[in-house]
Design a protein around this motif. Sequence first.
Motif, PDB file in Angstrom:
ATOM      1  N   UNK A 270      52.547  48.603  30.590  1.00 50.58           N
ATOM      2  CA  UNK A 270      53.201  48.779  31.874  1.00 50.58           C
ATOM      3  C   UNK A 270      52.271  48.749  33.063  1.00 50.58           C
ATOM      4  N   UNK A 271      50.984  48.551  32.837  1.00 49.10           N
ATOM      5  CA  UNK A 271      50.027  48.482  33.939  1.00 49.10           C
ATOM      6  C   UNK A 271      50.116  47.115  34.621  1.00 49.10           C
ATOM      7  N   UNK A 272      49.914  47.065  35.922  1.00 48.16           N
ATOM      8  CA  UNK A 272      50.040  45.789  36.639  1.00 48.16           C
ATOM      9  C   UNK A 272      48.913  44.830  36.292  1.00 48.16           C
ATOM     10  N   UNK A 273      49.227  43.554  36.373  1.00 48.84           N
ATOM     11  CA  UNK A 273      48.249  42.491  36.194  1.00 48.84           C
ATOM     12  C   UNK A 273      48.101  41.752  37.511  1.00 48.84           C
ATOM     13  N   UNK A 274      46.855  41.602  37.960  1.00 46.32           N
ATOM     14  CA  UNK A 274      46.590  40.969  39.246  1.00 46.32           C
ATOM     15  C   UNK A 274      45.787  39.695  39.050  1.00 46.32           C
ATOM     16  N   UNK A 275      45.956  38.809  40.037  1.00 44.67           N
ATOM     17  CA  UNK A 275      45.140  37.606  40.107  1.00 44.67           C
ATOM     18  C   UNK A 275      44.622  37.476  41.530  1.00 44.67           C
ATOM     19  N   UNK A 281      38.874  34.126  45.003  1.00 43.76           N
ATOM     20  CA  UNK A 281      38.218  33.485  43.858  1.00 43.76           C
ATOM     21  C   UNK A 281      37.025  32.653  44.317  1.00 43.76           C
ATOM     22  N   UNK A 282      37.169  32.008  45.449  1.00 47.05           N
ATOM     23  CA  UNK A 282      36.058  31.226  45.978  1.00 47.05           C
ATOM     24  C   UNK A 282      34.882  32.139  46.327  1.00 47.05           C
ATOM     25  N   UNK A 283      35.180  33.312  46.904  1.00 46.82           N
ATOM     26  CA  UNK A 283      34.128  34.269  47.224  1.00 46.82           C
ATOM     27  C   UNK A 283      33.434  34.740  45.948  1.00 46.82           C
ATOM     28  N   UNK A 284      34.212  35.060  44.921  1.00 49.03           N
ATOM     29  CA  UNK A 284      33.654  35.589  43.674  1.00 49.03           C
ATOM     30  C   UNK A 284      32.736  34.580  42.993  1.00 49.03           C
ATOM     31  N   UNK A 285      32.964  33.316  43.226  1.00 50.36           N
ATOM     32  CA  UNK A 285      32.137  32.297  42.598  1.00 50.36           C
ATOM     33  C   UNK A 285      30.735  32.239  43.204  1.00 50.36           C
ATOM     34  N   UNK A 286      30.604  32.609  44.481  1.00 47.85           N
ATOM     35  CA  UNK A 286      29.327  32.386  45.161  1.00 47.85           C
ATOM     36  C   UNK A 286      28.505  33.658  45.339  1.00 47.85           C
ATOM     37  N   UNK A 287      29.109  34.840  45.186  1.00 50.83           N
ATOM     38  CA  UNK A 287      28.352  36.078  45.400  1.00 50.83           C
ATOM     39  C   UNK A 287      27.534  36.410  44.162  1.00 50.83           C
ATOM     40  N   UNK A 309      46.298  50.428  39.504  1.00 50.33           N
ATOM     41  CA  UNK A 309      46.050  49.260  40.349  1.00 50.33           C
ATOM     42  C   UNK A 309      44.556  49.057  40.569  1.00 50.33           C
ATOM     43  N   UNK A 310      43.801  50.151  40.756  1.00 54.75           N
ATOM     44  CA  UNK A 310      42.362  50.029  40.954  1.00 54.75           C
ATOM     45  C   UNK A 310      41.698  49.400  39.742  1.00 54.75           C
ATOM     46  N   UNK A 311      42.036  49.886  38.567  1.00 55.76           N
ATOM     47  CA  UNK A 311      41.442  49.353  37.335  1.00 55.76           C
ATOM     48  C   UNK A 311      41.758  47.875  37.187  1.00 55.76           C
ATOM     49  N   UNK A 312      43.023  47.519  37.414  1.00 59.74           N
ATOM     50  CA  UNK A 312      43.442  46.122  37.247  1.00 59.74           C
ATOM     51  C   UNK A 312      42.781  45.204  38.262  1.00 59.74           C
ATOM     52  N   UNK A 313      42.612  45.659  39.493  1.00 57.79           N
ATOM     53  CA  UNK A 313      42.014  44.810  40.528  1.00 57.79           C
ATOM     54  C   UNK A 313      40.519  44.610  40.284  1.00 57.79           C
ATOM     55  N   UNK A 314      39.834  45.651  39.822  1.00 56.11           N
ATOM     56  CA  UNK A 314      38.414  45.497  39.501  1.00 56.11           C
ATOM     57  C   UNK A 314      38.229  44.480  38.391  1.00 56.11           C
ATOM     58  N   UNK A 315      39.021  44.573  37.354  1.00 55.91           N
ATOM     59  CA  UNK A 315      38.894  43.629  36.234  1.00 55.91           C
ATOM     60  C   UNK A 315      39.285  42.219  36.643  1.00 55.91           C
ATOM     61  N   UNK A 316      40.266  42.106  37.548  1.00 55.23           N
ATOM     62  CA  UNK A 316      40.661  40.764  38.003  1.00 55.23           C
ATOM     63  C   UNK A 316      39.525  40.093  38.747  1.00 55.23           C
ATOM     64  N   UNK A 317      38.805  40.848  39.582  1.00 50.46           N
ATOM     65  CA  UNK A 317      37.688  40.273  40.334  1.00 50.46           C
ATOM     66  C   UNK A 317      36.546  39.889  39.396  1.00 50.46           C
ATOM     67  N   UNK A 318      36.219  40.772  38.445  1.00 47.55           N
ATOM     68  CA  UNK A 318      35.097  40.497  37.552  1.00 47.55           C
ATOM     69  C   UNK A 318      35.380  39.343  36.603  1.00 47.55           C
ATOM     70  N   UNK A 319      36.639  39.125  36.287  1.00 47.00           N
ATOM     71  CA  UNK A 319      36.994  38.091  35.315  1.00 47.00           C
ATOM     72  C   UNK A 319      37.322  36.748  35.941  1.00 47.00           C
ATOM     73  N   UNK A 321      35.376  34.766  37.723  1.00 43.64           N
ATOM     74  CA  UNK A 321      34.308  33.772  37.775  1.00 43.64           C
ATOM     75  C   UNK A 321      33.884  33.411  36.362  1.00 43.64           C
ATOM     76  N   UNK A 322      33.314  32.250  36.223  1.00 43.36           N
ATOM     77  CA  UNK A 322      32.884  31.759  34.915  1.00 43.36           C
ATOM     78  C   UNK A 322      31.384  31.531  34.956  1.00 43.36           C
ATOM     79  N   UNK A 323      30.720  31.968  33.943  1.00 49.48           N
ATOM     80  CA  UNK A 323      29.278  31.790  33.879  1.00 49.48           C
ATOM     81  C   UNK A 323      28.672  32.752  32.889  1.00 49.48           C
TER      82      UNK A 323
END
Length: 399
Positions: A270-275, A281-287, A309-319, A321-323
Amino acid sequence: MADKIQHIESLVIRSLRRFRDLYFPGKLVRGDMAVVDWAGEEEQGLALDSLPVDVQFLIMTFLSPADLCCLGATSQYWRAMVRDPLLWRYFLLRDMPYWPSIDHVTMPHLELLDAPLISDDESLDDREEGEGEGRELRFDYMSEYLKGCPSCRQQWLPSRPAYEVVTSFLQSLVTSPEPRYAMFGPGMEQLDVSFVRRLMHAPDVLPVAGIPLRQINGIGSGISYMFNNQQRLNILTLYSTIKTERDRARLQQQSISSKLFTVEGTDDSGCPLYSPTPEVQQVCQVVDGFIYVANAEPGRAELTGEVNSEVAQIRAVLNCFRGSTCKPLLVLSCISREQPEATTDGVSARCRTPCVYMAKRLGLPQLSYPWMVQDTVAESLSGLLDGISWLLRCSGVKL
């Protein structure tokens, strides 16, 4: 928490007393008063050993971890006493809320925070004889404490070889590239004292080195700062919405939907999923890493229901980018201003969420990325430089 600490204090004293009565019967006392023959030189040297266990425990609570280890090296009796698991569990419960920082290396085992206290009938002598081992001996409380205690961490780090010191000096002569970090989180928007505004007007802490004339679709602009007069870094501020909406939500103590993310649904629990939005996403690729400003004022996250929401948003940002490189995450556990400690039943308590519990609340131990939680005060920016120093080192910057 105060009742829990007082309860474990009585358990520690009972455990130490039973242990001494069983294995060191020659050190028994009568009627809680020490029996010492001050005429004998040998007995004079053992005066501390002959004190009642309650007094010995009180003395140990005033000693630093290093002093306790030195005390354990004086005799077989004190070696056994200072290694009592219950004693170090007491120190963990008492001191963890006051640790100013914690990271992915020094974080105590999560079960330490939730494991029930042992029963009144369980004692150290039972564990010595191999009975009742299962639950309590799963953890080496002494090692967990020494690993996480800020005053002990440096002692456990390997010393730098001479050639590395020379190499670091030579590298300091070469200008390092300017790392970039994306900063976001509710602590930038919910506190009475604006963290970002204080950051921009604190030349004595982190002076501004330049304001690049660029924006990413209006989300925020990057500002360059000078750390320790030797290293530049750029921080890109990502606000969840515009200033008018943030001010209204802060006054009304309401939560607002973030424009940095889109809701994709919910998971099985039941926890939210964010994208993240395409711009984020463009910012996350270059930082080179992320700074999450969390609201550490007590009751705020539980009041507004923002934990999931905090947990889901942190994981969405970390996930997003690819590398192969793991980008570090610095969590600034922030309050508006330093508050005096509240006292309940003689036990003082800080008016903020401790960094260990903040790490647990945000689900950081489950991450595969390097992370750190640093206590910070928006008004004075205390703790900020320690967090920035860790972040730069994780980004490969030699300081």
